[in-house]
Design a protein around this motif. Structure first.
Motif, PDB file in Angstrom:
ATOM      1  N   VAL A 207       0.871  -1.175   0.000  1.00 40.38           N
ATOM      2  CA  VAL A 207       0.000   0.000   0.000  1.00 40.38           C
ATOM      3  C   VAL A 207       0.901   1.217   0.000  1.00 40.38           C
ATOM      4  CG1 VAL A 207      -1.726   1.335   1.265  1.00 40.38           C
ATOM      5  CG2 VAL A 207      -1.856  -1.167   1.236  1.00 40.38           C
ATOM      6  N   TYR A 208       0.715   2.105  -0.985  1.00 40.74           N
ATOM      7  CA  TYR A 208       1.570   3.279  -1.107  1.00 40.74           C
ATOM      8  C   TYR A 208       0.766   4.547  -0.841  1.00 40.74           C
ATOM      9  CZ  TYR A 208       5.044   6.496  -3.101  1.00 40.74           C
ATOM     10  OH  TYR A 208       5.959   7.491  -3.289  1.00 40.74           O
ATOM     11  N   GLY A 209       1.148   5.270   0.199  1.00 42.24           N
ATOM     12  CA  GLY A 209       0.480   6.524   0.513  1.00 42.24           C
ATOM     13  C   GLY A 209       0.345   6.705   2.013  1.00 42.24           C
ATOM     14  N   SER A 210       0.300   7.966   2.446  1.00 43.77           N
ATOM     15  CA  SER A 210       0.179   8.265   3.873  1.00 43.77           C
ATOM     16  C   SER A 210      -1.096   9.030   4.192  1.00 43.77           C
ATOM     17  CB  SER A 210       1.395   9.081   4.339  1.00 43.77           C
ATOM     18  OG  SER A 210       1.526  10.270   3.569  1.00 43.77           O
ATOM     19  N   ASN A 211      -1.960   9.247   3.174  1.00 39.56           N
ATOM     20  CA  ASN A 211      -3.211   9.970   3.436  1.00 39.56           C
ATOM     21  C   ASN A 211      -4.231   9.041   4.095  1.00 39.56           C
ATOM     22  OD1 ASN A 211      -4.280   8.414   1.276  1.00 39.56           O
ATOM     23  ND2 ASN A 211      -3.668   9.960  -0.210  1.00 39.56           N
ATOM     24  N   GLN A 212      -5.363   9.606   4.493  1.00 36.09           N
ATOM     25  CA  GLN A 212      -6.376   8.834   5.209  1.00 36.09           C
ATOM     26  C   GLN A 212      -6.914   7.689   4.372  1.00 36.09           C
ATOM     27  OE1 GLN A 212      -7.085   9.382   8.529  1.00 36.09           O
ATOM     28  NE2 GLN A 212      -8.119   7.400   8.331  1.00 36.09           N
ATOM     29  N   GLU A 213      -7.047   7.901   3.082  1.00 39.42           N
ATOM     30  CA  GLU A 213      -7.540   6.845   2.200  1.00 39.42           C
ATOM     31  C   GLU A 213      -6.596   5.648   2.234  1.00 39.42           C
ATOM     32  OE1 GLU A 213      -9.112   6.255  -2.405  1.00 39.42           O
ATOM     33  OE2 GLU A 213      -7.762   7.914  -1.933  1.00 39.42           O
ATOM     34  N   ALA A 214      -5.294   5.901   2.162  1.00 32.76           N
ATOM     35  CA  ALA A 214      -4.314   4.821   2.198  1.00 32.76           C
ATOM     36  C   ALA A 214      -4.384   4.065   3.519  1.00 32.76           C
ATOM     37  CB  ALA A 214      -2.910   5.386   1.985  1.00 32.76           C
ATOM     38  N   ILE A 215      -4.527   4.796   4.624  1.00 31.82           N
ATOM     39  CA  ILE A 215      -4.597   4.171   5.945  1.00 31.82           C
ATOM     40  C   ILE A 215      -5.833   3.281   6.059  1.00 31.82           C
ATOM     41  CG2 ILE A 215      -4.878   4.650   8.412  1.00 31.82           C
ATOM     42  CD1 ILE A 215      -3.292   7.307   7.812  1.00 31.82           C
ATOM     43  N   ASP A 216      -6.981   3.805   5.659  1.00 28.99           N
ATOM     44  CA  ASP A 216      -8.225   3.033   5.730  1.00 28.99           C
ATOM     45  C   ASP A 216      -8.148   1.777   4.862  1.00 28.99           C
ATOM     46  OD1 ASP A 216      -9.288   4.930   7.423  1.00 28.99           O
ATOM     47  OD2 ASP A 216     -10.405   5.972   5.860  1.00 28.99           O
ATOM     48  N   GLU A 217      -7.591   1.908   3.664  1.00 32.54           N
ATOM     49  CA  GLU A 217      -7.510   0.777   2.752  1.00 32.54           C
ATOM     50  C   GLU A 217      -6.503  -0.265   3.250  1.00 32.54           C
ATOM     51  OE1 GLU A 217      -9.392   1.057  -0.981  1.00 32.54           O
ATOM     52  OE2 GLU A 217     -10.292   1.215   1.003  1.00 32.54           O
ATOM     53  N   ALA A 218      -5.410   0.194   3.850  1.00 27.11           N
ATOM     54  CA  ALA A 218      -4.437  -0.742   4.414  1.00 27.11           C
ATOM     55  C   ALA A 218      -5.056  -1.551   5.546  1.00 27.11           C
ATOM     56  CB  ALA A 218      -3.210   0.011   4.902  1.00 27.11           C
TER      57      ALA A 218
END
Length: 319
Positions: free
Chosen positions: A151-162
């Motif tokens: 999972v690449y990204g540090s925004n809220q969407e990335a966190i929720d998807e991870a």
């Protein structure tokens, strides 16, 4: 001279929301035109397998499901046009849509262009889209049970998807190039998960694979000259966020702070006679079944609006 096409309902977007709306408006004997940029693109069209759409076998592809929806709408009288919309204009009585293939004039207008408005930024991202590269863990996470994903990204969407992926994947490699909010409850849950490996201050350089799909990614950590290879079967990319496609609206339709088009309970926007359905609303629930629900609600509201009735005429009593 540019061709002018008139209809009761003009729908911009041929995804599940647009096709569902067209099915219901066409069944209500409202002349309906679907304008679709490309039937092979969009969140559903690029989904390799559908496992969570009610009544659809798990081995069906998103493209196959979308084709069925489109053909069903056409069978009830909706007209399908492949056309790229570049602008709109509106009056109280007419909604005009401009495309290179002609001008389309509707008594009502439906915006259903989705939220795939993210630019591809990584080598291999476009090549393996739908074959290991995904923007929706809720849609595709179950396909990676006991497999490794990134999972690449540090925004809220990335966190929720991870967090969703931790339920399925053997290892979730969380790669973040920017600083994360360690005080966030969701971040703490993610970091405390036994199957999460956090690659801090690390950039995703490329996505690798072959004819079978994604096989690995290459990453480069801060201060390191060389890249490292992580062997994964899935890559979930959230580095730029998922943006509703609204550029063609040219600021004529009010937008919420999150970029989604604002609507009421009937899916009508702040502009009378214009509806917005599906992922263009930028809700947290970016699922085909939700988009279809939006389309149904909007269609019934349009039927009521055009026929100046107080009550909605439900579809199941139509003959």
């Amino acid at each position: 001279m540019t061709d002018i096409n008139n209809a009761d309902v003009v729908i911009i977007g041929g995804g599940p929301a647009g096709c569902s709306c067209a099915l219901y408006t066409a069944r209500s004997n409202l002349s309906t035109i679907i304008l679709d940029k490309n039937p092979a693109v969009g969140a559903l069209a690029i989904t390799h397998k559908i496992a969570n759409y009610p009544g659809v076998a798990g081995d069906a592809s998103g493209e196959e499901l979308l084709k069925t929806m489109r053909n069903q709408a056409i069978s009830y009288g909706a007209e399908y046009k492949q056309a790229q919309v570049y602008g709109i204009s509106m009056s109280d009585t007419e909604k005009v849509v401009y495309t290179p293939e002609g001008t389309f004039v509707g008594k009502t207008l439906v915006l259903a262009t989705g939220a795939m408005g993210r630019a591809s930024t990584l080598p291999g991202e476009n090549e393996f889209l739908g074959r290991g590269v995904s923007y929706c863990a809720t849609c595709d996470g179950a396909f990676y049970k006991n497999q490794e994903v990134v999972v690449y990204g540090s925004n809220q969407e990335a966190i929720d998807e991870a967090l969703v992926l931790t339920k399925f994947a053997s290892t979730v490699h969380w790669v973040t190039n920017n600083k994360t909010n360690i005080n966030s409850v969701e971040v703490q849950i993610l970091l405390d998960s036994s199957n999460v490996k956090h690659w801090k201050r690390t950039r995703l350089s490329s996505i690798e694979g072959d004819e079978n799909g994604v096989s690995s990614v290459k990453v480069q950590s801060f201060g390191q000259d060389n890249t490292q290879e992580i062997f994964v079967q899935g890559a979930f990319v959230y580095s730029t966020g998922s943006l509703p496609i609204t550029d063609y609206l040219q600021e004529q339709i009010p937008i919420n702070a999150n970029g989604g088009v604002r609507v009421n309970n009937d899916m009508m926007t702040d502009v009378e006679g214009v509806w917005a359905i599906g992922d263009i609303r930028n809700t947290p629930f970016k699922q085909a079944v939700v988009a279809c629900s939006d389309g149904c609600i909007a269609a019934m509201a349009i039927d009521k609006y055009l026929n100046q009735r107080k009550d909605v005429r439900v579809d199941w009593v139509h003959r």
